[in-house]
Scaffold this motif. Structure first.
Motif, PDB file in Angstrom:
ATOM      1  N   THR A   1     -15.567 -31.304 -16.627  1.00 41.27           N
ATOM      2  CA  THR A   1     -17.850 -31.889 -16.995  1.00 41.27           C
ATOM      3  C   THR A   1     -18.116 -31.278 -17.347  1.00 41.27           C
ATOM      4  O   THR A   1     -17.648 -29.667 -18.120  1.00 41.27           O
ATOM      5  CB  THR A   1     -17.557 -31.974 -15.244  1.00 41.27           C
TER       6      THR A   1
ATOM      7  N   THR B   1     -16.212 -41.897 -20.353  1.00 42.70           N
ATOM      8  CA  THR B   1     -16.862 -41.272 -18.954  1.00 42.70           C
ATOM      9  C   THR B   1     -15.858 -41.871 -18.138  1.00 42.70           C
ATOM     10  O   THR B   1     -15.683 -41.806 -16.610  1.00 42.70           O
ATOM     11  CB  THR B   1     -18.357 -41.053 -18.710  1.00 42.70           C
TER      12      THR B   1
ATOM     13  N   LYS C   1     -18.378 -36.311 -17.957  1.00 46.57           N
ATOM     14  CA  LYS C   1     -19.969 -35.703 -18.413  1.00 46.57           C
ATOM     15  C   LYS C   1     -19.479 -36.244 -20.207  1.00 46.57           C
ATOM     16  O   LYS C   1     -18.906 -36.243 -21.097  1.00 46.57           O
ATOM     17  CB  LYS C   1     -20.484 -34.450 -18.634  1.00 46.57           C
TER      18      LYS C   1
END
Lengths: 323, 323
Positions: free
Chosen positions: A38, A86, A69
């Motif tokens: 992330t 995602t 993300k």
């Protein structure tokens, strides 16, 4: 196939011993996914895209690309960025790149076979196969060694992607992780068609608004006793039509002043909380300070968020540094 | 002798054919001088120091180092900088480095034998022997090829100096002149002991005052129709306790904005005149504009001085750009 140009890539024995095994697993599982941590950095993004392109050539298949993300704006000039999802898929094979531990993959549940390729010394060896080469400056460089072993060659587009990864991870060849091998690998990628100036300029590109924000921030820099402080207030964001995302890299700038050993950046978030970024030189450990305030990171780069105003937060940090 | 590590240095045939001749001349003249152009850049300074160190090993003698101007503060962390004299000696042999023509050596009168080593395409071939290799990104890299031919090896200190030269001349490996060979040469120097992070950080170092000045300058950046304007006034210098010397590199910053094709920096000199620096991307020729106002330079980097105020100077430049 441009294998000859890869002659300069040296391969560590730790990587060589796993390279064949990994290739066998990939050939057995032609549907898989590539995962990166992330808030991905340039090394993670470039590693995933580079491996995606190579696996497409090996298996003829498009591996699923997962990142918890969105890919940051500044890397989106690289090809295939729009392919990152995602949402993870459930696949038999997951290749996790540049990710120290599984907590950095929120939203993904481990299943099937895991291959773990990383250079962070905090890596928890969570894979069925693990290549954790902490002497490598970047995950990209580990992949280059794998590609060489696999004799797959590196096309021009892939060379550009990999170069961008190395450039990002070494701060343009000036961070501590830059060594002779890093520069040699970059040279090989330039020889394969990556343009150092085009890629360097793409990765360092600015907007007028961001330079206005930087101007306001630098005007207020304070240096005292080896500690520098820079502040970004909501008012500055408003005045320059910028957002919190656009402060990336600001905290590194005061470290260019020789006497500065610790750089502190405080920024006012939209919700009124204060986000603190800390950087240090050499053996000075800012992770301990971040940890004290409920945050974390590494020895030379750490951060935390406090539900308090900028002046109050600064007072607390300085008191802690003095204690 | 560390010749083996130099295996990676490729040598252009144009250099090879002159290398032996130059070595012969040097051995015949063990008292000589090394000269570099006025207002020297990092490539010139590093070339001179690197050659000075190598000639000391070859001849056992200390060649005189001449530069018409003082070595800028930012290179003075390199060894032997205090040896540079602004007074030339009369010697039988003069080795002139990184200098396109003799007008850039004010104060020196040609005498004796001249060896001319340079990479500028405007070089006038003023030497008895000329190595003008315009494909080389820096004069340092030409010297590396000569050193390899001479089998002299490169010690750790010399490697550091040469690395600093390449880093400066390529803007940290991002200017157009950076290619695979540049990175490979940098890698060889890192292998010989040059630390990329130490040298990069030394060359990029800042003072608090300079960052304050940069802050004021960036706050006022204006971008319109592909042209950026930044101003440095006497008031800004006073407010930040800085001098004109400390604006080095500012004019390059707006070029990081993709839509900016021409960057204009105007600064108020202590004598009230206005100094203008121009930078451009690609085929846009700012040298013509500088020439019109009595200045000069190259296509992408030029400048001039006008006895006029900043607003009036800017008005004239913009009018000229529009015509």
């Amino acid at each position: 196939m441009i294998v000859s140009n890869m002659a300069g890539i040296s391969m560590r024995s730790s990587i060589r011993s796993e390279a064949k095994k990994i290739l066998g697993l990939i050939k057995k599982h032609d549907r898989g996914q590539i995962l990166i941590h992330t808030s991905p950095d340039g090394d993670a993004v470039a590693s995933a895209i580079g491996l995606f392109r190579v696996l497409r050539r090996i298996t003829g298949r498009y591996y699923h690309l997962f990142c918890p993300k969105k890919i940051p704006e500044r890397y989106r000039f690289l090809p295939h960025c729009q392919r990152f999802s995602t949402r993870p898929k459930i696949t038999d094979l997951s290749i996790i790149l540049d990710t120290a531990d599984l907590s950095r993959l929120p939203g993904w549940k481990p299943s099937g076979l895991i291959i773990n390729v990383d250079h962070h010394d905090s890596n928890t060896n969570f894979g069925a196969v693990n290549i954790v080469e902490t002497r490598s400056s970047s995950t990209v460089e580990i992949l280059m060694e794998l590609f060489k072993y696999w004799r797959i060659g590196i096309d021009e587009t892939t060379a550009r992607v990999l170069y961008a990864g190395i450039f990002s991870e070494t701060g343009g060849f000036v961070f501590r992780n830059t060594n002779a091998k890093t520069l040699s690998h970059a040279s090989i990628l330039a020889d394969l068609g990556a343009s150092p100036s085009d890629l360097g300029q793409s990765l360092m590109r600015q907007t007028t608004n961001r330079l206005h924000l930087l101007g306001l921030v630098l005007t207020g820099i304070e240096v005292d006793n080896g500690i520098s402080i820079i502040r970004v207030t909501r008012r500055m964001f408003k005045q320059t039509k910028t957002t919190v995302d656009e402060t990336e890299g600001f905290v590194e700038i005061p470290l260019m002043i020789p006497e500065v050993k610790i750089s502190i950046l405080v920024k006012e978030l939209p919700n009124g909380k204060t986000k603190v970024s800390l950087r240090s030189k050499g053996r000075i450990d800012v992770n301990r300070i971040a940890h004290h305030f409920g945050g974390g990171g590494h020895r030379n780069a750490a951060g935390f968020i406090m539900d308090d105003t900028i002046p109050s937060v600064l007072q607390k940090i300085i008191a802690r540094l003095r204690s």
